[in-house]
Design a protein around this motif. Structure first.
Motif, short mmCIF file in Angstrom:
data_model
loop_
_atom_site.label_atom_id
_atom_site.label_comp_id
_atom_site.label_asym_id
_atom_site.label_seq_id
_atom_site.Cartn_x
_atom_site.Cartn_y
_atom_site.Cartn_z
N GLU A 196 52.90 18.85 9.10
CA GLU A 196 54.17 19.12 9.78
C GLU A 196 54.26 18.33 11.08
OE1 GLU A 196 56.52 22.88 11.88
OE2 GLU A 196 54.77 23.22 10.62
N LYS A 197 53.17 18.29 11.82
CA LYS A 197 53.17 17.58 13.09
C LYS A 197 53.18 16.06 12.89
CE LYS A 197 50.73 21.20 15.67
NZ LYS A 197 49.50 21.53 16.45
N ALA A 198 52.46 15.62 11.86
CA ALA A 198 52.35 14.18 11.63
C ALA A 198 53.52 13.61 10.85
CB ALA A 198 51.04 13.88 10.89
N SER A 199 54.33 14.48 10.24
CA SER A 199 55.47 14.05 9.41
C SER A 199 55.03 13.10 8.30
CB SER A 199 56.55 13.38 10.28
OG SER A 199 57.08 14.31 11.20
N MET A 200 53.92 13.44 7.65
CA MET A 200 53.41 12.64 6.55
C MET A 200 53.33 13.51 5.30
SD MET A 200 53.06 9.61 7.57
CE MET A 200 52.34 9.05 6.03
N GLY A 201 53.62 12.89 4.13
CA GLY A 201 53.60 13.63 2.88
C GLY A 201 52.19 13.85 2.38
N CYS A 202 51.97 15.03 1.79
CA CYS A 202 50.68 15.35 1.20
C CYS A 202 50.88 16.29 0.02
CB CYS A 202 49.75 16.00 2.24
SG CYS A 202 48.14 16.51 1.59
N LEU A 203 50.28 15.98 -1.10
CA LEU A 203 50.29 16.87 -2.26
C LEU A 203 48.89 17.36 -2.52
CD1 LEU A 203 51.45 18.13 -4.90
CD2 LEU A 203 50.81 16.01 -6.02
N ILE A 204 48.72 18.68 -2.55
CA ILE A 204 47.46 19.29 -2.96
C ILE A 204 47.68 19.84 -4.35
CG2 ILE A 204 45.77 21.09 -2.47
CD1 ILE A 204 46.46 20.84 0.46
N ALA A 205 46.96 19.28 -5.33
CA ALA A 205 47.20 19.61 -6.73
C ALA A 205 46.04 20.42 -7.29
CB ALA A 205 47.39 18.34 -7.54
N PRO A 206 46.24 21.72 -7.58
CA PRO A 206 45.20 22.47 -8.28
C PRO A 206 44.92 21.89 -9.66
CG PRO A 206 46.85 23.94 -7.31
CD PRO A 206 47.39 22.55 -7.21
N THR A 207 45.92 21.28 -10.26
CA THR A 207 45.75 20.55 -11.51
C THR A 207 46.70 19.37 -11.53
OG1 THR A 207 45.82 20.68 -13.93
CG2 THR A 207 47.43 22.00 -12.74
N LEU A 208 46.28 18.30 -12.20
CA LEU A 208 47.14 17.14 -12.40
C LEU A 208 47.62 17.07 -13.84
CD1 LEU A 208 45.20 14.43 -10.35
CD2 LEU A 208 47.45 15.38 -9.80
N SER A 209 47.26 18.05 -14.64
CA SER A 209 47.68 18.08 -16.03
C SER A 209 49.09 18.64 -16.14
CB SER A 209 46.72 18.95 -16.85
OG SER A 209 47.26 19.24 -18.12
N ILE A 210 50.00 17.84 -16.63
CA ILE A 210 51.39 18.29 -16.81
C ILE A 210 51.44 19.42 -17.83
CG2 ILE A 210 53.68 17.59 -17.62
CD1 ILE A 210 53.16 14.86 -16.40
N GLY A 211 50.63 19.32 -18.88
CA GLY A 211 50.60 20.38 -19.88
C GLY A 211 50.15 21.71 -19.31
N SER A 212 49.17 21.67 -18.42
CA SER A 212 48.70 22.90 -17.78
C SER A 212 49.79 23.53 -16.92
CB SER A 212 47.47 22.61 -16.92
OG SER A 212 47.04 23.76 -16.24
N VAL A 213 50.53 22.70 -16.20
CA VAL A 213 51.63 23.20 -15.37
C VAL A 213 52.71 23.85 -16.24
CG1 VAL A 213 53.48 22.53 -13.81
CG2 VAL A 213 51.20 21.57 -13.52
N LEU A 214 53.04 23.20 -17.35
CA LEU A 214 54.06 23.75 -18.24
C LEU A 214 53.61 25.07 -18.85
CD1 LEU A 214 55.18 20.48 -20.06
CD2 LEU A 214 56.37 21.69 -18.21
N LEU A 215 52.31 25.18 -19.19
CA LEU A 215 51.79 26.45 -19.71
C LEU A 215 51.94 27.56 -18.68
CD1 LEU A 215 48.71 27.17 -21.82
CD2 LEU A 215 48.87 28.30 -19.61
N GLN A 216 51.61 27.26 -17.44
CA GLN A 216 51.70 28.27 -16.39
C GLN A 216 53.15 28.72 -16.17
OE1 GLN A 216 49.53 27.07 -12.83
NE2 GLN A 216 48.11 25.91 -14.09
N GLN A 217 54.07 27.78 -16.20
CA GLN A 217 55.47 28.15 -16.03
C GLN A 217 55.96 29.01 -17.19
OE1 GLN A 217 57.22 24.24 -15.56
NE2 GLN A 217 57.07 24.34 -13.34
N ALA A 218 55.55 28.65 -18.42
CA ALA A 218 55.95 29.44 -19.58
C ALA A 218 55.33 30.83 -19.54
CB ALA A 218 55.53 28.72 -20.87
N ALA A 219 54.10 30.94 -19.05
CA ALA A 219 53.44 32.24 -18.96
C ALA A 219 54.16 33.17 -17.99
CB ALA A 219 51.98 32.06 -18.54
#
Length: 323
Positions: free
Chosen positions: A151-174
Protein backbone atom coordinates in the motif's frame (compact mmCIF):
# COMPACT_ATOMS: atom_id res chain seq x y z
CA UNK A 1 1.68 -0.96 -34.36
CA UNK A 2 -0.28 0.80 -37.12
CA UNK A 3 -4.03 1.16 -36.88
CA UNK A 4 -6.15 1.86 -39.98
CA UNK A 5 -9.64 3.28 -39.85
CA UNK A 6 -12.10 4.96 -42.22
CA UNK A 7 -13.32 8.52 -41.81
CA UNK A 8 -16.42 9.74 -43.66
CA UNK A 9 -16.62 13.45 -44.48
CA UNK A 10 -19.89 15.11 -45.47
CA UNK A 11 -19.54 17.98 -47.97
CA UNK A 12 -22.59 20.26 -48.10
CA UNK A 13 -24.10 20.71 -51.56
CA UNK A 14 -27.24 22.54 -52.71
CA UNK A 15 -28.26 19.52 -54.75
CA UNK A 16 -27.05 16.50 -52.84
CA UNK A 17 -24.69 15.37 -50.16
CA UNK A 18 -21.31 14.18 -51.25
CA UNK A 19 -19.33 11.72 -49.15
CA UNK A 20 -15.59 11.37 -49.17
CA UNK A 21 -13.90 8.39 -47.55
CA UNK A 22 -10.50 8.92 -46.08
CA UNK A 23 -8.08 6.27 -44.82
CA UNK A 24 -6.14 7.48 -41.80
CA UNK A 25 -3.19 5.62 -40.29
CA UNK A 26 -2.18 6.17 -36.70
CA UNK A 27 1.08 4.70 -35.48
CA UNK A 28 1.13 3.40 -31.90
CA UNK A 29 4.30 2.21 -30.19
CA UNK A 30 4.56 -1.54 -29.70
CA UNK A 31 4.56 -2.32 -25.99
CA UNK A 32 7.82 -3.74 -24.71
CA UNK A 33 7.99 -7.26 -23.32
CA UNK A 34 7.55 -7.82 -19.59
CA UNK A 35 10.92 -8.55 -18.03
CA UNK A 36 10.54 -11.60 -15.77
CA UNK A 37 12.95 -12.66 -13.03
CA UNK A 38 12.56 -16.18 -11.63
CA UNK A 39 13.76 -16.49 -8.03
CA UNK A 40 14.22 -20.13 -6.99
CA UNK A 41 14.93 -21.89 -10.28
CA UNK A 42 16.49 -24.99 -8.71
CA UNK A 43 12.99 -26.24 -7.87
CA UNK A 44 10.97 -28.15 -10.45
CA UNK A 45 8.46 -25.32 -10.70
CA UNK A 46 11.30 -22.84 -11.24
CA UNK A 47 12.64 -24.77 -14.22
CA UNK A 48 9.13 -25.13 -15.65
CA UNK A 49 8.59 -21.39 -15.19
CA UNK A 50 11.69 -20.56 -17.24
CA UNK A 51 10.39 -22.63 -20.15
CA UNK A 52 6.90 -21.13 -19.85
CA UNK A 53 8.14 -17.53 -19.76
CA UNK A 54 10.49 -17.96 -22.73
CA UNK A 55 7.61 -19.36 -24.78
CA UNK A 56 5.01 -16.80 -23.68
CA UNK A 57 4.15 -13.92 -25.98
CA UNK A 58 5.10 -10.50 -24.67
CA UNK A 59 7.50 -11.79 -22.01
CA UNK A 60 11.24 -12.06 -21.73
CA UNK A 61 13.32 -13.88 -19.15
CA UNK A 62 15.55 -11.24 -17.58
CA UNK A 63 17.12 -13.15 -14.73
CA UNK A 64 17.42 -16.51 -12.95
CA UNK A 65 18.18 -16.45 -9.22
CA UNK A 66 19.20 -19.29 -6.92
CA UNK A 67 21.82 -20.07 -4.31
CA UNK A 68 22.68 -23.22 -6.22
CA UNK A 69 23.66 -23.77 -9.86
CA UNK A 70 25.34 -20.34 -9.86
CA UNK A 71 27.04 -19.58 -13.16
CA UNK A 72 25.22 -22.21 -15.19
CA UNK A 73 23.05 -21.21 -18.13
CA UNK A 74 19.34 -21.01 -17.24
CA UNK A 75 18.28 -22.54 -20.55
CA UNK A 76 20.59 -25.52 -20.33
CA UNK A 77 19.47 -26.25 -16.78
CA UNK A 78 15.93 -26.58 -18.11
CA UNK A 79 16.97 -28.89 -20.93
CA UNK A 80 16.67 -26.36 -23.76
CA UNK A 81 18.63 -27.15 -26.91
CA UNK A 82 20.00 -23.62 -27.21
CA UNK A 83 21.43 -21.71 -24.24
CA UNK A 84 19.62 -18.56 -23.17
CA UNK A 85 22.93 -16.89 -22.30
CA UNK A 86 21.41 -15.96 -18.93
CA UNK A 87 23.62 -17.24 -16.09
CA UNK A 88 22.15 -18.23 -12.76
CA UNK A 89 23.03 -15.60 -10.15
CA UNK A 90 22.81 -15.45 -6.40
CA UNK A 91 22.39 -11.67 -6.36
CA UNK A 92 18.82 -10.45 -6.90
CA UNK A 93 19.87 -6.81 -6.52
CA UNK A 94 22.15 -6.93 -9.55
CA UNK A 95 19.38 -8.18 -11.84
CA UNK A 96 16.81 -5.74 -10.46
CA UNK A 97 19.19 -2.82 -10.94
CA UNK A 98 19.71 -3.69 -14.59
CA UNK A 99 15.95 -3.78 -15.27
CA UNK A 100 15.37 -0.55 -13.35
CA UNK A 101 17.96 1.28 -15.46
CA UNK A 102 16.19 0.22 -18.64
CA UNK A 103 12.89 1.62 -17.23
CA UNK A 104 11.01 -1.40 -18.55
CA UNK A 105 8.13 -3.23 -16.90
CA UNK A 106 9.30 -6.12 -14.75
CA UNK A 107 7.96 -8.86 -12.48
CA UNK A 108 9.78 -11.01 -9.94
CA UNK A 109 8.36 -14.52 -9.54
CA UNK A 110 9.19 -15.85 -6.07
CA UNK A 111 9.45 -19.61 -5.46
CA UNK A 112 11.81 -19.33 -2.49
CA UNK A 113 10.99 -19.87 1.20
CA UNK A 114 8.51 -18.22 3.63
CA UNK A 115 11.36 -16.61 5.59
CA UNK A 116 12.66 -14.68 2.56
CA UNK A 117 9.43 -13.61 0.84
CA UNK A 118 8.96 -10.27 2.61
CA UNK A 119 12.51 -9.07 1.88
CA UNK A 120 12.28 -10.26 -1.73
CA UNK A 121 9.03 -8.36 -2.40
CA UNK A 122 10.39 -5.28 -0.66
CA UNK A 123 13.57 -5.40 -2.72
CA UNK A 124 11.66 -5.82 -5.99
CA UNK A 125 9.40 -2.87 -5.15
CA UNK A 126 12.41 -0.68 -4.39
CA UNK A 127 13.48 -1.14 -8.02
CA UNK A 128 9.95 -0.64 -9.39
CA UNK A 129 9.06 -4.29 -10.06
CA UNK A 130 5.86 -6.11 -9.15
CA UNK A 131 5.91 -9.59 -7.55
CA UNK A 132 4.13 -12.91 -7.94
CA UNK A 133 4.64 -15.11 -4.88
CA UNK A 134 3.99 -18.86 -4.86
CA UNK A 135 5.43 -20.10 -1.58
CA UNK A 136 3.45 -22.66 0.47
CA UNK A 137 2.85 -22.15 4.20
CA UNK A 138 3.19 -18.40 4.12
CA UNK A 139 2.22 -17.12 7.55
CA UNK A 140 -0.57 -14.64 8.18
CA UNK A 141 1.85 -12.15 9.72
CA UNK A 142 3.92 -12.06 6.54
CA UNK A 143 0.87 -11.43 4.35
CA UNK A 144 -0.29 -8.69 6.72
CA UNK A 145 3.10 -6.98 6.58
CA UNK A 146 3.22 -7.27 2.80
CA UNK A 147 -0.23 -5.72 2.42
CA UNK A 148 0.86 -2.69 4.43
CA UNK A 149 4.11 -2.39 2.53
CA UNK A 150 2.51 -2.69 -0.93
CA UNK A 151 0.00 0.00 0.00
CA UNK A 152 2.79 2.41 0.88
CA UNK A 153 4.97 1.47 -2.07
CA UNK A 154 2.07 1.47 -4.59
CA UNK A 155 3.43 -1.70 -6.19
CA UNK A 156 1.43 -4.73 -7.33
CA UNK A 157 1.86 -8.07 -5.60
CA UNK A 158 0.02 -11.37 -5.99
CA UNK A 159 0.30 -14.01 -3.28
CA UNK A 160 -1.00 -17.24 -4.79
CA UNK A 161 -1.88 -20.20 -2.52
CA UNK A 162 -2.19 -22.09 -5.81
CA UNK A 163 -1.38 -21.32 -9.43
CA UNK A 164 -3.59 -24.12 -10.72
CA UNK A 165 -6.61 -22.70 -12.51
CA UNK A 166 -8.39 -26.03 -12.10
CA UNK A 167 -7.88 -25.93 -8.35
CA UNK A 168 -9.31 -22.41 -8.17
CA UNK A 169 -12.36 -23.45 -10.20
CA UNK A 170 -12.91 -26.45 -7.91
CA UNK A 171 -12.84 -24.22 -4.85
CA UNK A 172 -15.31 -21.78 -6.36
CA UNK A 173 -17.66 -24.62 -7.33
CA UNK A 174 -17.39 -26.11 -3.83
CA UNK A 175 -18.48 -22.85 -2.24
CA UNK A 176 -21.53 -22.67 -4.50
CA UNK A 177 -22.45 -26.28 -3.73
CA UNK A 178 -22.07 -25.82 0.03
CA UNK A 179 -25.27 -23.76 0.19
CA UNK A 180 -27.29 -26.72 -1.08
CA UNK A 181 -25.86 -29.70 0.85
CA UNK A 182 -25.49 -30.48 4.55
CA UNK A 183 -22.89 -33.24 4.25
CA UNK A 184 -19.40 -32.79 2.84
CA UNK A 185 -16.16 -34.76 2.92
CA UNK A 186 -12.82 -33.88 1.34
CA UNK A 187 -10.63 -36.73 0.07
CA UNK A 188 -7.14 -36.00 -1.17
CA UNK A 189 -4.60 -38.33 -2.75
CA UNK A 190 -0.83 -37.91 -2.58
CA UNK A 191 2.23 -39.90 -3.53
CA UNK A 192 4.10 -39.03 -0.32
CA UNK A 193 2.94 -38.45 3.27
CA UNK A 194 4.48 -35.01 3.78
CA UNK A 195 2.34 -32.06 4.85
CA UNK A 196 -1.02 -33.72 5.43
CA UNK A 197 -3.67 -32.45 5.21
CA UNK A 198 -2.39 -30.50 2.23
CA UNK A 199 -2.62 -26.73 1.92
CA UNK A 200 -5.25 -27.14 -0.80
CA UNK A 201 -7.47 -29.35 1.37
CA UNK A 202 -7.16 -26.97 4.31
CA UNK A 203 -8.02 -24.03 2.06
CA UNK A 204 -11.14 -25.74 0.71
CA UNK A 205 -12.26 -26.63 4.25
CA UNK A 206 -11.73 -23.05 5.39
CA UNK A 207 -13.63 -21.76 2.36
CA UNK A 208 -16.63 -23.88 3.34
CA UNK A 209 -16.53 -22.80 6.97
CA UNK A 210 -18.45 -19.87 8.43
CA UNK A 211 -20.94 -19.82 5.57
CA UNK A 212 -23.93 -20.49 7.80
CA UNK A 213 -23.73 -24.26 7.37
CA UNK A 214 -22.99 -26.99 9.90
CA UNK A 215 -21.93 -30.15 8.08
CA UNK A 216 -22.12 -33.83 8.98
CA UNK A 217 -24.39 -33.28 11.98
CA UNK A 218 -24.96 -37.01 12.49
CA UNK A 219 -21.48 -37.60 13.91
CA UNK A 220 -19.94 -34.17 14.11
CA UNK A 221 -18.55 -34.80 17.59
CA UNK A 222 -17.04 -38.24 16.94
CA UNK A 223 -13.31 -38.69 17.53
CA UNK A 224 -13.03 -41.92 15.53
CA UNK A 225 -9.78 -41.53 13.52
CA UNK A 226 -11.33 -43.44 10.62
CA UNK A 227 -13.68 -40.50 10.10
CA UNK A 228 -10.83 -38.21 9.13
CA UNK A 229 -9.61 -34.92 10.54
CA UNK A 230 -12.01 -32.07 11.21
CA UNK A 231 -10.68 -28.88 9.61
CA UNK A 232 -12.34 -25.59 10.45
CA UNK A 233 -15.17 -25.07 12.89
CA UNK A 234 -18.18 -26.37 10.96
CA UNK A 235 -17.55 -30.10 10.73
CA UNK A 236 -15.73 -30.41 7.38
CA UNK A 237 -13.65 -33.60 7.42
CA UNK A 238 -10.51 -34.30 5.40
CA UNK A 239 -9.26 -37.78 4.48
CA UNK A 240 -5.76 -38.26 3.06
CA UNK A 241 -4.89 -41.21 0.82
CA UNK A 242 -1.17 -41.82 0.33
CA UNK A 243 0.19 -44.30 -2.23
CA UNK A 244 3.53 -44.15 -4.12
CA UNK A 245 2.90 -43.25 -7.74
CA UNK A 246 -0.53 -41.83 -7.05
CA UNK A 247 -1.22 -38.51 -8.82
CA UNK A 248 -1.97 -35.56 -6.60
CA UNK A 249 -5.72 -35.03 -6.49
CA UNK A 250 -8.52 -33.53 -4.43
CA UNK A 251 -12.17 -34.58 -4.34
CA UNK A 252 -15.00 -32.79 -2.55
CA UNK A 253 -18.03 -35.01 -1.96
CA UNK A 254 -21.41 -33.46 -1.13
CA UNK A 255 -24.55 -35.45 -0.40
CA UNK A 256 -28.24 -34.71 0.01
CA UNK A 257 -31.43 -36.77 -0.03
CA UNK A 258 -31.05 -39.31 -2.84
CA UNK A 259 -27.95 -37.84 -4.47
CA UNK A 260 -24.18 -37.42 -4.24
CA UNK A 261 -22.39 -34.52 -5.90
CA UNK A 262 -18.62 -34.88 -6.41
CA UNK A 263 -16.03 -32.35 -7.55
CA UNK A 264 -12.56 -33.61 -8.44
CA UNK A 265 -9.30 -32.11 -9.61
CA UNK A 266 -6.10 -34.05 -10.41
CA UNK A 267 -2.58 -32.75 -10.97
CA UNK A 268 -0.26 -34.94 -13.00
CA UNK A 269 2.77 -32.63 -13.17
CA UNK A 270 3.97 -29.11 -12.51
CA UNK A 271 3.00 -27.96 -16.01
CA UNK A 272 -0.57 -27.44 -14.80
CA UNK A 273 0.64 -24.40 -12.85
CA UNK A 274 2.12 -22.59 -15.84
CA UNK A 275 -1.09 -21.12 -17.39
CA UNK A 276 -1.94 -19.61 -14.00
CA UNK A 277 1.58 -18.25 -13.63
CA UNK A 278 1.56 -16.58 -17.05
CA UNK A 279 -1.87 -15.11 -16.29
CA UNK A 280 -0.63 -13.79 -12.94
CA UNK A 281 2.42 -12.13 -14.53
CA UNK A 282 0.30 -10.38 -17.15
CA UNK A 283 -2.23 -9.11 -14.62
CA UNK A 284 -0.06 -8.12 -11.67
CA UNK A 285 1.68 -5.36 -13.65
CA UNK A 286 -1.72 -3.70 -14.13
CA UNK A 287 -2.60 -3.38 -10.47
CA UNK A 288 -3.16 0.19 -9.40
CA UNK A 289 -4.16 1.96 -6.23
CA UNK A 290 -7.94 1.83 -5.81
CA UNK A 291 -10.46 2.97 -3.25
CA UNK A 292 -9.56 0.99 -0.15
CA UNK A 293 -12.86 1.76 1.59
CA UNK A 294 -14.73 -0.16 -1.08
CA UNK A 295 -12.68 -3.36 -0.91
CA UNK A 296 -10.78 -3.37 2.39
CA UNK A 297 -11.67 -6.58 4.21
CA UNK A 298 -10.81 -7.99 7.61
CA UNK A 299 -7.51 -9.69 6.79
CA UNK A 300 -7.75 -12.43 9.40
CA UNK A 301 -11.35 -13.26 8.51
CA UNK A 302 -10.73 -13.48 4.79
CA UNK A 303 -7.62 -15.64 5.04
CA UNK A 304 -8.78 -18.05 7.69
CA UNK A 305 -12.48 -18.27 6.91
CA UNK A 306 -13.08 -17.85 3.19
CA UNK A 307 -9.41 -17.87 2.17
CA UNK A 308 -10.41 -17.29 -1.43
CA UNK A 309 -9.65 -13.66 -2.19
CA UNK A 310 -7.85 -10.89 -0.40
CA UNK A 311 -7.61 -7.57 -2.18
CA UNK A 312 -5.83 -4.87 -0.20
CA UNK A 313 -5.14 -2.02 -2.58
CA UNK A 314 -2.03 -3.30 -4.37
CA UNK A 315 -1.85 -6.77 -2.80
CA UNK A 316 -4.04 -9.61 -4.05
CA UNK A 317 -4.29 -12.92 -2.22
CA UNK A 318 -5.44 -15.66 -4.58
CA UNK A 319 -5.56 -16.15 -8.33
CA UNK A 320 -9.38 -15.92 -8.38
CA UNK A 321 -9.44 -12.17 -9.01
CA UNK A 322 -7.71 -12.67 -12.36
CA UNK A 323 -9.99 -15.39 -13.76
Amino acid sequence: MATLYYAKTIIPSPCKKLYRKTIVASVQPTPSAIKVVINGINKAIGKAAILAVTRARGMELAGAIDSQLVGQDAGQICGMEEPLEIPVLNDLTMVLGSIAQSRETGVVVDFTEPSTVYDNVKQAAAFGLSSVVYVPKLELGTVTALSVFCEKASMGCLIAPTLSIGSVLLQQAAIQASFHYNNVEIVESKSNPSELPSQEAIQIANNLSDLGQLYNREDISTDNPARGQVVGEDGVRVHSLVLPGLPSGTSVHFSGPGEVYTLRHDITNVQCLMPGLILAIRKVVRLKVINSQAILFDLHFEMNKHNILLLLQNLIYGLEKFL
